[in-house]
Design a protein around this motif. Structure first.
Motif, PDB file in Angstrom:
ATOM      1  N   GLN A 123       6.799   3.536  10.925  1.00  0.00           N
ATOM      2  CA  GLN A 123       6.799   2.134  11.339  1.00  0.00           C
ATOM      3  C   GLN A 123       5.624   1.854  12.282  1.00  0.00           C
ATOM      4  O   GLN A 123       4.961   0.824  12.171  1.00  0.00           O
ATOM      5  CB  GLN A 123       8.131   1.791  12.025  1.00  0.00           C
ATOM      6  N   MET A 159       7.303   4.130   3.484  1.00  0.00           N
ATOM      7  CA  MET A 159       8.288   3.587   4.412  1.00  0.00           C
ATOM      8  C   MET A 159       9.545   3.125   3.668  1.00  0.00           C
ATOM      9  O   MET A 159      10.674   3.340   4.120  1.00  0.00           O
ATOM     10  CB  MET A 159       7.650   2.404   5.155  1.00  0.00           C
ATOM     11  N   THR A 217       3.336   1.642   2.888  1.00  0.00           N
ATOM     12  CA  THR A 217       4.555   0.819   2.783  1.00  0.00           C
ATOM     13  C   THR A 217       5.530   1.436   1.778  1.00  0.00           C
ATOM     14  O   THR A 217       6.739   1.417   1.991  1.00  0.00           O
ATOM     15  CB  THR A 217       4.188  -0.620   2.375  1.00  0.00           C
ATOM     16  N   ASP A 239       0.843  -1.200   0.000  1.00  0.00           N
ATOM     17  CA  ASP A 239       0.000   0.000   0.000  1.00  0.00           C
ATOM     18  C   ASP A 239       0.884   1.259   0.000  1.00  0.00           C
ATOM     19  O   ASP A 239       2.111   1.166   0.081  1.00  0.00           O
ATOM     20  CB  ASP A 239      -0.944  -0.007   1.213  1.00  0.00           C
ATOM     21  N   THR A 251      13.979  -5.682   1.761  1.00  0.00           N
ATOM     22  CA  THR A 251      13.953  -5.892   3.213  1.00  0.00           C
ATOM     23  C   THR A 251      12.601  -5.507   3.814  1.00  0.00           C
ATOM     24  O   THR A 251      12.309  -5.877   4.932  1.00  0.00           O
ATOM     25  CB  THR A 251      15.061  -5.078   3.926  1.00  0.00           C
ATOM     26  N   TYR A 305       2.573   1.661  10.224  1.00  0.00           N
ATOM     27  CA  TYR A 305       2.520   0.400   9.469  1.00  0.00           C
ATOM     28  C   TYR A 305       1.992  -0.727  10.357  1.00  0.00           C
ATOM     29  O   TYR A 305       1.122  -1.504   9.954  1.00  0.00           O
ATOM     30  CB  TYR A 305       3.922   0.050   8.967  1.00  0.00           C
ATOM     31  N   LEU A 306       2.517  -0.787  11.589  1.00  0.00           N
ATOM     32  CA  LEU A 306       2.102  -1.863  12.502  1.00  0.00           C
ATOM     33  C   LEU A 306       0.619  -1.787  12.816  1.00  0.00           C
ATOM     34  O   LEU A 306      -0.030  -2.797  13.054  1.00  0.00           O
ATOM     35  CB  LEU A 306       2.919  -1.788  13.802  1.00  0.00           C
ATOM     36  N   GLY A 307       0.080  -0.568  12.818  1.00  0.00           N
ATOM     37  CA  GLY A 307      -1.332  -0.396  13.118  1.00  0.00           C
ATOM     38  C   GLY A 307      -2.233  -0.534  11.903  1.00  0.00           C
ATOM     39  O   GLY A 307      -3.418  -0.221  11.983  1.00  0.00           O
ATOM     40  N   GLY A 308      -1.667  -0.947  10.776  1.00  0.00           N
ATOM     41  CA  GLY A 308      -2.493  -1.171   9.595  1.00  0.00           C
ATOM     42  C   GLY A 308      -2.273  -0.143   8.493  1.00  0.00           C
ATOM     43  O   GLY A 308      -2.960  -0.169   7.478  1.00  0.00           O
TER      44      GLY A 308
END
Lengths: 122, 302
Positions: B74, B17, B14, B11, B294, B77-80
């Motif tokens: 980050q 990021m 990402t 998405d 990565t 990202y972890l939260g969706g």
């Protein structure tokens, strides 16, 4: 006899070949299995939905999406490190196709994500 | 193709990021490389020495900014992958308390120390070099906090990655000063001396880069099949193809263009500059592919 130019060319080619293996590689916990299994069909609402890993993972997102949108879940274990993450649907699930989307932080700092799908039948 | 399916679920969050990560890699390697290049070539002509220091310092600030931007990215990202998660104290705390937090602290401290590269070496001999080299070591330690280097044998894996990155940083940090040197008139004594010596040092550096990479891969990958069958492996092959091009350019510089420059051929500086500019572009591509592989894939699950 090998000329200097040939030797240099060979040396460059060898260096290029060897560099094939020179990238940083990231090893970390992997997804070992899902409940219900990815691609499976279950009769009625599954008792639990979850994943397991071969190392500790901190789950930060775990959404089950179905025909009616996001499924309400109970017993969500939070984001403590775990190898087993399981939740229960809060109510009955309509027949249809479901997708689970999860994200988490592995022990080595790697952020991981995954999806799996299953079908609920009457 | 596995690499296409790995990209299919990516998405916009990402992508952001990955871009920030690639920029951080570039900034950190450039900053570290500028320090290493100055240490390896203390006899650089003044304008090139100052230019290398300035670029290293700017690159360090850019890398600091990107490292700080990466933190909420980050968490988000972890939260969706959304803005609310990016400012969620629980997720920000989780990232900071983990390996990424240690990496952030080491990277920012190291990149601040790298600023000592700007200290006047003649007035403060040793101090500038010592502090900036300490900064480089902290930056290298930052890189081994996340990923495979936390696995056993940690010391061996970490050391191999540090050697690999030091060699890569030296290469990346050399490009701008060399580009500037190639502006000198062909056959100029300063430029000839440094370009020639760089050619000899670079062979050693590339050797270290390759050797460390091969041993790392042998320890971690354990086979060549994943190279062909997984998204990670296919991205890696893509990266290697770009690196192969880069090595061909470097080889052409060493054995064709630099000797032409030394002989004083009039078009040699322009051709050398063009070649180094292409190297800079390819290095950017390598770092971008590294950030992609990565972020969206891994040897463990493709």
């Amino acid at each position: 006899m090998m000329t200097i130019r040939t030797r240099n060319t060979l040396r460059s080619a060898l260096a290029a070949l060897l560099l094939a293996f020179a990238a940083p590689l990231m090893a970390h916990e992997g997804e070992m299995g899902q409940v219900p299994e990815d691609g499976s069909t279950v009769q009625g609402t599954p008792e639990e939905i979850g994943i397991h890993f071969d190392g500790a993972m901190r789950i930060t997102q775990f959404d089950v999406i179905g025909p009616q949108g996001r499924v309400s879940l109970e017993n969500e274990p939070g984001s403590d490190p775990t190898e087993e993450y399981h939740v229960k649907p809060a109510g009955s699930m309509e027949p249809g196709n479901y997708e689970v989307r999860w994200r988490g932080l592995a022990r080595d700092g790697h952020m991981m994500s995954g999806t799996f799908r299953f079908t609920v039948e009457d | 193709m596995a690499w296409l399916s790995a990209l299919a679920g990516v998405d916009a969050w990402t992508v952001a990021m990955m871009l920030v990560m690639a920029g951080f890699y570039a900034g950190a390697l450039l900053a570290a490389g500028a320090v290493l290049f100055r240490l390896a070539f203390p006899d650089l002509p003044d304008p090139e020495r100052q230019a290398a220091s300035r670029l290293g310092a700017i690159a360090a600030w850019v890398a600091i900014a990107l490292a700080l931007i990466e933190w909420p990215l980050q968490a988000g990202y972890l939260g969706g992958g959304n803005g609310a998660a990016a400012v969620d104290p629980m997720l920000l705390g989780m990232v900071f308390e983990g390996a990424q937090g240690t990496q952030l602290i080491l990277a920012v401290s190291g990149l601040l120390l790298v600023q000592a590269i700007l200290l006047d070496a003649r007035r403060l001999p040793g101090l500038g070099h010592g502090l900036s080299l300490g900064g480089v070591l902290l930056v290298m330690l930052a890189f081994v906090q996340v990923g495979h280097t936390v696995d056993e044998p940690r010391w061996l894996l970490g050391s191999l990655l540090v050697v690999h990155l030091l060699a890569a940083a030296f290469w990346v940090g050399s490009l701008w000063p060399l580009y500037r040197l190639a502006r000198h008139p062909p056959g100029g004594a300063d430029a000839v001396r440094i370009l020639d010596r760089f050619g000899r040092v670079a062979v050693f550096g590339v050797g270290l880069l390759v050797l460390a990479g091969v041993v790392l891969a042998a320890l971690l990958l354990g086979g060549v099949t994943p190279l062909l069958t997984t998204g990670y492996g296919q991205f890696l092959i893509g990266k290697v193809l770009v690196v192969a091009l880069l090595l061909l350019l470097a080889a052409s510089n060493k054995w064709r263009l630099v000797p032409a420059f030394e002989r004083g051929e009039p078009r040699a500086p322009q051709r050398l500059r063009r070649s180094i500019a292409m190297e800079i572009g390819l290095v950017g591509l390598v770092l971008l592919v590294t950030a992609i592989l990565t972020t969206v894939s891994s040897p463990a699950n493709g």
